[in-house]
Motif scaffolding. Structure first.
Motif, PDB file in Angstrom:
ATOM      1  N   GLU A  69       0.846  -1.183   0.000  1.00 31.35           N
ATOM      2  CA  GLU A  69       0.000   0.000   0.000  1.00 31.35           C
ATOM      3  C   GLU A  69       0.883   1.234   0.000  1.00 31.35           C
ATOM      4  O   GLU A  69       1.946   1.257   0.622  1.00 31.35           O
ATOM      5  CB  GLU A  69      -0.878   0.002   1.244  1.00 31.35           C
ATOM      6  N   THR A  70       0.444   2.291  -0.671  1.00 32.47           N
ATOM      7  CA  THR A  70       1.196   3.537  -0.651  1.00 32.47           C
ATOM      8  C   THR A  70       1.030   4.196   0.715  1.00 32.47           C
ATOM      9  O   THR A  70       0.085   3.912   1.451  1.00 32.47           O
ATOM     10  CB  THR A  70       0.708   4.514  -1.735  1.00 32.47           C
ATOM     11  N   ASN A  71       1.936   5.097   1.015  1.00 30.05           N
ATOM     12  CA  ASN A  71       1.820   5.850   2.257  1.00 30.05           C
ATOM     13  C   ASN A  71       0.527   6.657   2.270  1.00 30.05           C
ATOM     14  O   ASN A  71      -0.102   6.810   3.317  1.00 30.05           O
ATOM     15  CB  ASN A  71       3.012   6.786   2.434  1.00 30.05           C
ATOM     16  N   CYS A  72       0.126   7.157   1.121  1.00 28.76           N
ATOM     17  CA  CYS A  72      -1.115   7.924   1.030  1.00 28.76           C
ATOM     18  C   CYS A  72      -2.300   7.065   1.471  1.00 28.76           C
ATOM     19  O   CYS A  72      -3.133   7.517   2.251  1.00 28.76           O
ATOM     20  CB  CYS A  72      -1.300   8.427  -0.394  1.00 28.76           C
ATOM     21  N   PHE A  73      -2.383   5.837   0.984  1.00 25.75           N
ATOM     22  CA  PHE A  73      -3.468   4.935   1.365  1.00 25.75           C
ATOM     23  C   PHE A  73      -3.451   4.699   2.871  1.00 25.75           C
ATOM     24  O   PHE A  73      -4.492   4.755   3.528  1.00 25.75           O
ATOM     25  CB  PHE A  73      -3.346   3.605   0.624  1.00 25.75           C
TER      26      PHE A  73
ATOM     27  N   PHE B  74     -11.423  11.591  11.350  1.00 25.75           N
ATOM     28  CA  PHE B  74     -10.922  12.931  11.061  1.00 25.75           C
ATOM     29  C   PHE B  74     -11.335  13.415   9.669  1.00 25.75           C
ATOM     30  O   PHE B  74     -10.743  14.330   9.134  1.00 25.75           O
ATOM     31  CB  PHE B  74      -9.391  12.977  11.163  1.00 25.75           C
ATOM     32  N   ALA B  75     -12.335  12.790   9.088  1.00 26.77           N
ATOM     33  CA  ALA B  75     -12.771  13.131   7.732  1.00 26.77           C
ATOM     34  C   ALA B  75     -13.466  14.491   7.738  1.00 26.77           C
ATOM     35  O   ALA B  75     -13.905  14.934   8.792  1.00 26.77           O
ATOM     36  CB  ALA B  75     -13.715  12.057   7.222  1.00 26.77           C
ATOM     37  N   PRO B  76     -13.620  15.155   6.637  1.00 26.15           N
ATOM     38  CA  PRO B  76     -13.313  14.743   5.276  1.00 26.15           C
ATOM     39  C   PRO B  76     -11.851  14.963   4.926  1.00 26.15           C
ATOM     40  O   PRO B  76     -11.128  15.664   5.632  1.00 26.15           O
ATOM     41  CB  PRO B  76     -14.209  15.629   4.420  1.00 26.15           C
ATOM     42  N   VAL B  77     -11.448  14.394   3.831  1.00 25.95           N
ATOM     43  CA  VAL B  77     -10.056  14.433   3.388  1.00 25.95           C
ATOM     44  C   VAL B  77     -10.008  14.839   1.926  1.00 25.95           C
ATOM     45  O   VAL B  77     -10.825  14.400   1.125  1.00 25.95           O
ATOM     46  CB  VAL B  77      -9.396  13.037   3.537  1.00 25.95           C
TER      47      VAL B  77
ATOM     48  N   MET C 110      -8.251   4.718  -7.156  1.00 30.70           N
ATOM     49  CA  MET C 110      -8.454   3.273  -7.250  1.00 30.70           C
ATOM     50  C   MET C 110      -7.982   2.571  -5.971  1.00 30.70           C
ATOM     51  O   MET C 110      -8.596   1.599  -5.537  1.00 30.70           O
ATOM     52  CB  MET C 110      -7.749   2.706  -8.477  1.00 30.70           C
ATOM     53  N   GLN C 111      -6.934   3.059  -5.357  1.00 35.56           N
ATOM     54  CA  GLN C 111      -6.499   2.476  -4.077  1.00 35.56           C
ATOM     55  C   GLN C 111      -7.537   2.741  -2.994  1.00 35.56           C
ATOM     56  O   GLN C 111      -7.844   1.858  -2.201  1.00 35.56           O
ATOM     57  CB  GLN C 111      -5.155   3.058  -3.650  1.00 35.56           C
ATOM     58  N   MET C 112      -8.099   3.930  -2.971  1.00 38.37           N
ATOM     59  CA  MET C 112      -9.079   4.273  -1.950  1.00 38.37           C
ATOM     60  C   MET C 112     -10.374   3.480  -2.140  1.00 38.37           C
ATOM     61  O   MET C 112     -11.154   3.326  -1.211  1.00 38.37           O
ATOM     62  CB  MET C 112      -9.406   5.769  -1.974  1.00 38.37           C
ATOM     63  N   ALA C 113     -10.600   2.960  -3.347  1.00 41.14           N
ATOM     64  CA  ALA C 113     -11.822   2.199  -3.626  1.00 41.14           C
ATOM     65  C   ALA C 113     -11.916   0.940  -2.769  1.00 41.14           C
ATOM     66  O   ALA C 113     -12.982   0.352  -2.655  1.00 41.14           O
ATOM     67  CB  ALA C 113     -11.901   1.834  -5.107  1.00 41.14           C
ATOM     68  N   ARG C 114     -10.830   0.546  -2.145  1.00 39.45           N
ATOM     69  CA  ARG C 114     -10.872  -0.596  -1.225  1.00 39.45           C
ATOM     70  C   ARG C 114     -11.486  -0.200   0.113  1.00 39.45           C
ATOM     71  O   ARG C 114     -11.812  -1.056   0.929  1.00 39.45           O
ATOM     72  CB  ARG C 114      -9.468  -1.155  -1.013  1.00 39.45           C
TER      73      ARG C 114
ATOM     74  N   PRO D  62     -19.207   3.617  -8.844  1.00 37.65           N
ATOM     75  CA  PRO D  62     -18.733   2.807  -7.708  1.00 37.65           C
ATOM     76  C   PRO D  62     -17.843   3.600  -6.746  1.00 37.65           C
ATOM     77  O   PRO D  62     -17.911   3.405  -5.527  1.00 37.65           O
ATOM     78  CB  PRO D  62     -17.947   1.675  -8.373  1.00 37.65           C
ATOM     79  N   LEU D  63     -17.044   4.509  -7.283  1.00 43.12           N
ATOM     80  CA  LEU D  63     -16.210   5.342  -6.413  1.00 43.12           C
ATOM     81  C   LEU D  63     -17.066   6.325  -5.621  1.00 43.12           C
ATOM     82  O   LEU D  63     -16.891   6.482  -4.410  1.00 43.12           O
ATOM     83  CB  LEU D  63     -15.171   6.101  -7.242  1.00 43.12           C
ATOM     84  N   LEU D  64     -17.990   6.981  -6.303  1.00 40.37           N
ATOM     85  CA  LEU D  64     -18.860   7.944  -5.619  1.00 40.37           C
ATOM     86  C   LEU D  64     -19.662   7.279  -4.511  1.00 40.37           C
ATOM     87  O   LEU D  64     -19.840   7.852  -3.432  1.00 40.37           O
ATOM     88  CB  LEU D  64     -19.804   8.609  -6.625  1.00 40.37           C
ATOM     89  N   ARG D  65     -20.154   6.071  -4.774  1.00 38.85           N
ATOM     90  CA  ARG D  65     -20.938   5.354  -3.760  1.00 38.85           C
ATOM     91  C   ARG D  65     -20.095   5.072  -2.518  1.00 38.85           C
ATOM     92  O   ARG D  65     -20.622   4.946  -1.422  1.00 38.85           O
ATOM     93  CB  ARG D  65     -21.480   4.050  -4.325  1.00 38.85           C
ATOM     94  N   ARG D  66     -18.797   4.968  -2.673  1.00 39.34           N
ATOM     95  CA  ARG D  66     -17.899   4.725  -1.536  1.00 39.34           C
ATOM     96  C   ARG D  66     -17.401   6.030  -0.910  1.00 39.34           C
ATOM     97  O   ARG D  66     -16.595   6.018   0.005  1.00 39.34           O
ATOM     98  CB  ARG D  66     -16.714   3.882  -1.976  1.00 39.34           C
TER      99      ARG D  66
END
Length: 115
Positions: free
Chosen positions: A27-31, A42-45, A60-64, A102-106
């Protein structure tokens, strides 16, 4: 909360693979940062990136992860359906349009300048 990201590689110097992941499968550090932020409520981001490709890689990584509850997903579906009604048939079938729901729904949105 704002996360700044450099283009092309993450802080560990890992290069992005062609399919949006990190080449060595980690995983990236960002993920990891986003996951920690969400776990601690602490959202939103907002993630700033300096390239279109990197923006898509991070999305795409955040989609998990899933940031929306069922009620929010229902609202996203409603807004998306209404937005689709104003598009031409040709535009409705663009990959960037078909792949965004699918991304928006998440709870993940993407905005970049193109190119």
């Amino acid at each position: 909360m704002t996360v700044l990201a450099n283009a092309g590689e993450n802080a560990k110097g890992q290069e992005f693979g062609r399919r949006g992941g990190v080449k060595n499968g980690t995983e990236t550090n960002c993920f990891k940062i986003i996951k920690m932020i969400m776990e601690r409520n602490f959202a939103p981001v907002i993630i700033f990136s300096f390239s279109k490709k990197e923006c898509e890689v991070y999305a795409m990584q955040m989609a998990r992860l899933d940031f929306n509850n069922q009620e929010e997903k229902k609202l996203v579906d409603e807004v998306f359906t209404n937005a689709m009604d104003v598009l031409s048939e040709e535009d409705k079938h663009l990959p960037q349009v078909e792949n965004v729901l699918p991304l928006l729904r998440r709870g993940i949105g993407i905005h970049h300048g193109g190119k």
